[in-house]
Design a protein around this motif. Sequence first.
Motif, PDB file in Angstrom:
ATOM      1  N   ILE A 107      -1.587  21.410   5.055  1.00  0.00           N
ATOM      2  CA  ILE A 107      -1.767  20.620   3.670  1.00  0.00           C
ATOM      3  C   ILE A 107      -2.053  19.203   3.835  1.00  0.00           C
ATOM      4  O   ILE A 107      -2.876  18.776   3.402  1.00  0.00           O
ATOM      5  N   ILE A 108      -1.509  18.680   4.927  1.00  0.00           N
ATOM      6  CA  ILE A 108      -1.373  17.148   5.038  1.00  0.00           C
ATOM      7  C   ILE A 108      -3.042  16.748   5.424  1.00  0.00           C
ATOM      8  O   ILE A 108      -3.769  15.977   5.016  1.00  0.00           O
ATOM      9  N   SER A 109      -3.443  17.534   6.373  1.00  0.00           N
ATOM     10  CA  SER A 109      -4.981  17.327   6.679  1.00  0.00           C
ATOM     11  C   SER A 109      -5.703  17.930   5.485  1.00  0.00           C
ATOM     12  O   SER A 109      -7.055  17.414   5.403  1.00  0.00           O
ATOM     13  N   GLY A 110      -5.489  19.001   5.010  1.00  0.00           N
ATOM     14  CA  GLY A 110      -6.321  19.517   3.880  1.00  0.00           C
ATOM     15  C   GLY A 110      -6.510  18.628   2.754  1.00  0.00           C
ATOM     16  O   GLY A 110      -7.378  18.679   2.039  1.00  0.00           O
ATOM     17  N   LEU A 111      -5.543  17.661   2.398  1.00  0.00           N
ATOM     18  CA  LEU A 111      -5.580  16.871   1.234  1.00  0.00           C
ATOM     19  C   LEU A 111      -6.284  15.615   1.528  1.00  0.00           C
ATOM     20  O   LEU A 111      -6.830  14.784   0.628  1.00  0.00           O
ATOM     21  N   GLY A 112      -6.659  15.290   2.748  1.00  0.00           N
ATOM     22  CA  GLY A 112      -7.393  14.150   3.363  1.00  0.00           C
ATOM     23  C   GLY A 112      -8.942  14.321   3.593  1.00  0.00           C
ATOM     24  O   GLY A 112      -9.225  15.400   3.737  1.00  0.00           O
ATOM     25  N   LEU A 113      -9.743  13.292   3.196  1.00  0.00           N
ATOM     26  CA  LEU A 113     -10.967  13.394   3.736  1.00  0.00           C
ATOM     27  C   LEU A 113     -11.248  13.380   5.170  1.00  0.00           C
ATOM     28  O   LEU A 113     -11.931  13.534   5.831  1.00  0.00           O
ATOM     29  N   GLY A 114     -10.043  12.721   5.758  1.00  0.00           N
ATOM     30  CA  GLY A 114      -9.950  12.663   7.073  1.00  0.00           C
ATOM     31  C   GLY A 114      -8.541  12.302   7.649  1.00  0.00           C
ATOM     32  O   GLY A 114      -7.641  12.235   6.822  1.00  0.00           O
ATOM     33  N   THR A 115      -8.422  12.464   8.925  1.00  0.00           N
ATOM     34  CA  THR A 115      -6.986  12.214   9.260  1.00  0.00           C
ATOM     35  C   THR A 115      -6.935  11.242  10.520  1.00  0.00           C
ATOM     36  O   THR A 115      -7.760  11.452  11.406  1.00  0.00           O
ATOM     37  N   LEU A 116      -6.234  10.341  10.375  1.00  0.00           N
ATOM     38  CA  LEU A 116      -5.842   9.326  11.349  1.00  0.00           C
ATOM     39  C   LEU A 116      -4.743   9.791  12.149  1.00  0.00           C
ATOM     40  O   LEU A 116      -3.643   9.509  11.789  1.00  0.00           O
ATOM     41  N   ILE A 117      -4.860   9.632  13.736  1.00  0.00           N
ATOM     42  CA  ILE A 117      -3.676   9.824  14.407  1.00  0.00           C
ATOM     43  C   ILE A 117      -3.421   8.755  15.320  1.00  0.00           C
ATOM     44  O   ILE A 117      -4.300   8.103  15.710  1.00  0.00           O
ATOM     45  N   VAL A 118      -1.983   8.286  14.954  1.00  0.00           N
ATOM     46  CA  VAL A 118      -1.718   6.687  15.381  1.00  0.00           C
ATOM     47  C   VAL A 118      -1.144   6.834  16.855  1.00  0.00           C
ATOM     48  O   VAL A 118      -1.507   6.439  17.652  1.00  0.00           O
TER      49      VAL A 118
ATOM     50  N   MET B 114     -10.111  19.149  12.093  1.00  0.00           N
ATOM     51  CA  MET B 114     -11.401  19.353  12.555  1.00  0.00           C
ATOM     52  C   MET B 114     -11.804  20.820  12.212  1.00  0.00           C
ATOM     53  O   MET B 114     -13.005  20.918  11.629  1.00  0.00           O
ATOM     54  N   GLU B 115     -11.110  21.808  12.114  1.00  0.00           N
ATOM     55  CA  GLU B 115     -11.176  23.177  11.695  1.00  0.00           C
ATOM     56  C   GLU B 115     -11.501  23.341  10.117  1.00  0.00           C
ATOM     57  O   GLU B 115     -12.621  23.850   9.670  1.00  0.00           O
ATOM     58  N   GLN B 116     -10.993  22.226   9.373  1.00  0.00           N
ATOM     59  CA  GLN B 116     -11.233  21.887   8.124  1.00  0.00           C
ATOM     60  C   GLN B 116     -12.588  21.119   7.756  1.00  0.00           C
ATOM     61  O   GLN B 116     -12.588  20.863   6.739  1.00  0.00           O
ATOM     62  N   ASN B 117     -12.924  20.827   8.761  1.00  0.00           N
ATOM     63  CA  ASN B 117     -14.547  19.955   8.703  1.00  0.00           C
ATOM     64  C   ASN B 117     -14.211  18.677   8.181  1.00  0.00           C
ATOM     65  O   ASN B 117     -14.856  18.169   7.455  1.00  0.00           O
ATOM     66  N   ARG B 118     -12.871  18.136   8.456  1.00  0.00           N
ATOM     67  CA  ARG B 118     -12.753  16.785   7.870  1.00  0.00           C
ATOM     68  C   ARG B 118     -12.925  15.660   9.149  1.00  0.00           C
ATOM     69  O   ARG B 118     -12.847  16.120  10.361  1.00  0.00           O
ATOM     70  N   ASP B 119     -13.206  14.468   8.770  1.00  0.00           N
ATOM     71  CA  ASP B 119     -13.129  13.381   9.967  1.00  0.00           C
ATOM     72  C   ASP B 119     -11.553  13.371  10.812  1.00  0.00           C
ATOM     73  O   ASP B 119     -10.740  13.304   9.925  1.00  0.00           O
ATOM     74  N   VAL B 120     -11.971  12.948  11.969  1.00  0.00           N
ATOM     75  CA  VAL B 120     -10.904  12.823  12.725  1.00  0.00           C
ATOM     76  C   VAL B 120     -10.883  11.172  13.263  1.00  0.00           C
ATOM     77  O   VAL B 120     -12.028  11.120  13.865  1.00  0.00           O
ATOM     78  N   PHE B 121      -9.742  10.533  13.066  1.00  0.00           N
ATOM     79  CA  PHE B 121      -9.827   9.144  13.407  1.00  0.00           C
ATOM     80  C   PHE B 121      -8.533   9.059  14.440  1.00  0.00           C
ATOM     81  O   PHE B 121      -7.610   9.745  14.255  1.00  0.00           O
ATOM     82  N   ALA B 122      -8.697   8.105  15.314  1.00  0.00           N
ATOM     83  CA  ALA B 122      -7.373   7.751  16.363  1.00  0.00           C
ATOM     84  C   ALA B 122      -7.472   6.363  16.552  1.00  0.00           C
ATOM     85  O   ALA B 122      -8.395   5.690  16.860  1.00  0.00           O
ATOM     86  N   LEU B 123      -6.257   6.131  16.740  1.00  0.00           N
ATOM     87  CA  LEU B 123      -5.903   4.432  17.123  1.00  0.00           C
ATOM     88  C   LEU B 123      -5.704   4.502  18.991  1.00  0.00           C
ATOM     89  O   LEU B 123      -4.956   5.152  19.371  1.00  0.00           O
ATOM     90  N   PRO B 124      -6.653   3.743  19.450  1.00  0.00           N
ATOM     91  CA  PRO B 124      -6.625   3.676  20.826  1.00  0.00           C
ATOM     92  C   PRO B 124      -5.202   2.971  21.367  1.00  0.00           C
ATOM     93  O   PRO B 124      -4.890   2.156  20.478  1.00  0.00           O
ATOM     94  N   GLY B 125      -4.992   3.249  22.499  1.00  0.00           N
ATOM     95  CA  GLY B 125      -3.790   2.387  23.136  1.00  0.00           C
ATOM     96  C   GLY B 125      -3.800   2.727  24.561  1.00  0.00           C
ATOM     97  O   GLY B 125      -4.691   3.232  25.217  1.00  0.00           O
ATOM     98  N   ASN B 126      -2.926   1.770  25.314  1.00  0.00           N
ATOM     99  CA  ASN B 126      -2.760   1.747  26.713  1.00  0.00           C
ATOM    100  C   ASN B 126      -2.775   2.962  27.245  1.00  0.00           C
ATOM    101  O   ASN B 126      -1.765   3.890  26.671  1.00  0.00           O
ATOM    102  N   LEU B 127      -3.233   3.383  28.226  1.00  0.00           N
ATOM    103  CA  LEU B 127      -3.276   4.540  29.065  1.00  0.00           C
ATOM    104  C   LEU B 127      -1.880   4.769  29.566  1.00  0.00           C
ATOM    105  O   LEU B 127      -1.404   6.008  29.893  1.00  0.00           O
ATOM    106  N   THR B 128      -1.020   3.806  29.916  1.00  0.00           N
ATOM    107  CA  THR B 128       0.250   3.965  30.270  1.00  0.00           C
ATOM    108  C   THR B 128       1.119   4.154  29.226  1.00  0.00           C
ATOM    109  O   THR B 128       2.508   4.507  29.617  1.00  0.00           O
ATOM    110  N   SER B 129       0.965   4.301  28.152  1.00  0.00           N
ATOM    111  CA  SER B 129       1.877   4.683  27.129  1.00  0.00           C
ATOM    112  C   SER B 129       1.742   6.083  26.769  1.00  0.00           C
ATOM    113  O   SER B 129       0.320   6.588  26.441  1.00  0.00           O
TER     114      SER B 129
END
Lengths: 375, 375
Positions: free
Chosen positions: B222-233, B249-264
């Motif tokens: 429902i969280i992803s279904g309500l959004g035009l896209g989902t940002l994973i922090v 992705m399955e719902q055909n919505r945009d997926v966004f992500a916040l990059p971070g250090n590989l060590t985290s």
Amino acid sequence: MQFADESHIKDALELSLLPGVGSLTQNRIWKSLADISDIFSMEEKSLESFGIPGEAYPVIRSRSFQAMAAEIYDWGIREGCKFLLRGRPGYPPLLEEIYDPPLILYARGQLEALEKPGIAIVGTRRPTVYGLQMAQGIASDLGNRGICVVSGLARGIDSAAHRGCLDGNGTTIAVLGCGIDIVYPREHRQLTQKILAQGLLLSEFPPGTSPSPQNFPIRNRIISGLGLGTLIVEASEYSGSLITARLAMEQNRDVFALPGNLTSPQSFGPNFLIKQGAKLVQTWRDVVEELPTEIRQEIFLKEDAKPPLKAELDLLTEEESRLLGLLREDETTQFDKIYRYSGLSIPHLSDLLLKLEMAGRIRQLPGNLYVRMRK
Amino acid sequence: MQFADESHIKDALELSLLPGVGSLTQNRIWKSLADISDIFSMEEKSLESFGIPGEAYPVIRSRSFQAMAAEIYDWGIREGCKFLLRGRPGYPPLLEEIYDPPLILYARGQLEALEKPGIAIVGTRRPTVYGLQMAQGIASDLGNRGICVVSGLARGIDSAAHRGCLDGNGTTIAVLGCGIDIVYPREHRQLTQKILAQGLLLSEFPPGTSPSPQNFPIRNRIISGLGLGTLIVEASEYSGSLITARLAMEQNRDVFALPGNLTSPQSFGPNFLIKQGAKLVQTWRDVVEELPTEIRQEIFLKEDAKPPLKAELDLLTEEESRLLGLLREDETTQFDKIYRYSGLSIPHLSDLLLKLEMAGRIRQLPGNLYVRMRK
């Protein structure tokens, strides 16, 4: 051993020394003349057609730089410096493909380095500890798998990449922004010695050329041009490494970038490049995956032959497989029913179901129902 | 005000309470019957065709849950809880599009929240300070520009996203993994009050449903279904947030992500998603850029109307423009010549040339030659 004969080398040296005759003009001459020595006896009109500025004509005709070319040649023979000529054996084929390859390259060290698949690793001179460690680690992993790491011997990321590659028993190439007889920065004397023994130093600048700031952006095209791809580890918003990335793109090479926290100015460049389409790199595998099929397969085959370090994530345990067998793709199954058939405790079962869901093998639906996903 | 009449709501409530009848079966019934109350007087054969398990037939026929449905309805009227029914006005249109939308949604707070374009922001319950700050900052920036931030009211990234959005005077929706009458986790009591005033609480679970672990992955759709896209922090390797990303992705919505250090470890998930094609987010602009044209244009138009905070990077100074005018696209110019015509000091000139090269407006070629790039 030289890959071209003495007179060719001397002519190319002389041409490359002429003031006001840049690599574009040199390439124009190289493409037009079967023997570049013809340039020295040409009429003004022909010289003009190559785009050579008028001030240079007397210098060319009088062969003012012939003696210096001979001197450099003798120095090279004495010091074991090789001269790589465009279009001659030994000149790196990937570099031939770029827009403005240098007519002549000075080389010291192990020429075999040029035969390995190369990946350029570059970045800021003022890295974070994170950037340094990652550059060193990934360079070591790549070097250890037969990839030649190409960089610019600068402070920071560049030297970490060279060091890492050497640590991994790899071969590394340093492309200098000064004459090949000059160690810059000075504190890289030891590193330079190691590269001479285990890799290669390259420069397009005549011996004695000092490391003036404008040389560095120029030699960047050689760094990216020698690699099948370029990995940018850390680069702030106005870093020269972003120029190298742009050059790699223009040269139709892969661009890789190491992600980092948005709060780190040094990660601005790589994050920005990823947004523009550069491939995000988490491990050496992400780089190797983009290499030409033959190279990639050879590396992964060798890798698979090594004893596995940890169980494959995708592999299910016997218990998980059995549990998966209780579920169907075409209809849902109640938790209660799975519980009864599985013979497992509820906490353990819940745990396994969550793991299978995380692995994308099953899906939980409202009402505590489960369905198996097509694989 | 309710968006459906009393009897429809009560029938839907009763259907949703039936044990063993999950959302897939409910949707099957909903699609087949013009009036879902028909289900309560149906023959066993018809019930079987919907995939309803045999044990449920007597419960359905005897209408064992009718009284509870009526009780919930009365509670809703008393407490100001709205019932949103699939296919009726007020039900979020984007949610209708997903594979298994809930037949009924309990809603408390400001229903106008559902009219704004939504972006889901989710992440781990055990974030780093970096993740928390970024979630809060980007949620604030988005909220401030009229985007409704959707999340799950969980500890960590979820609540930081809600808080950030509220701080930016935005509207936020919290989708619960428990009954809408329950505050979980308890420390979010104050946050819940703020959301009720400035946003919306939603749940598909009947009042009184406790926050059991298996509810959370379910409500993620429902969280992803309500959004035009989902940002994973932030999300570690086995985080439930990766499930939300997969659902988006399955719902055909945009997926966004916040990059971070590989060590985290918390940045493993977002970095991995970016590698798989999620869009890397550096600022709120990266999210808005992917929104439907109308929404995007409206937001950027408003933004452009604000007084500029800093000069555009792309804009040249008068001095830089003049310098650029000295160079040509079709032939190289010597540094010396530029120096003479520019009337600038050598250090200042070198500085300007480097800036122009960084901006991609000119290119330096070997031999201290410069060429202007096509813009």
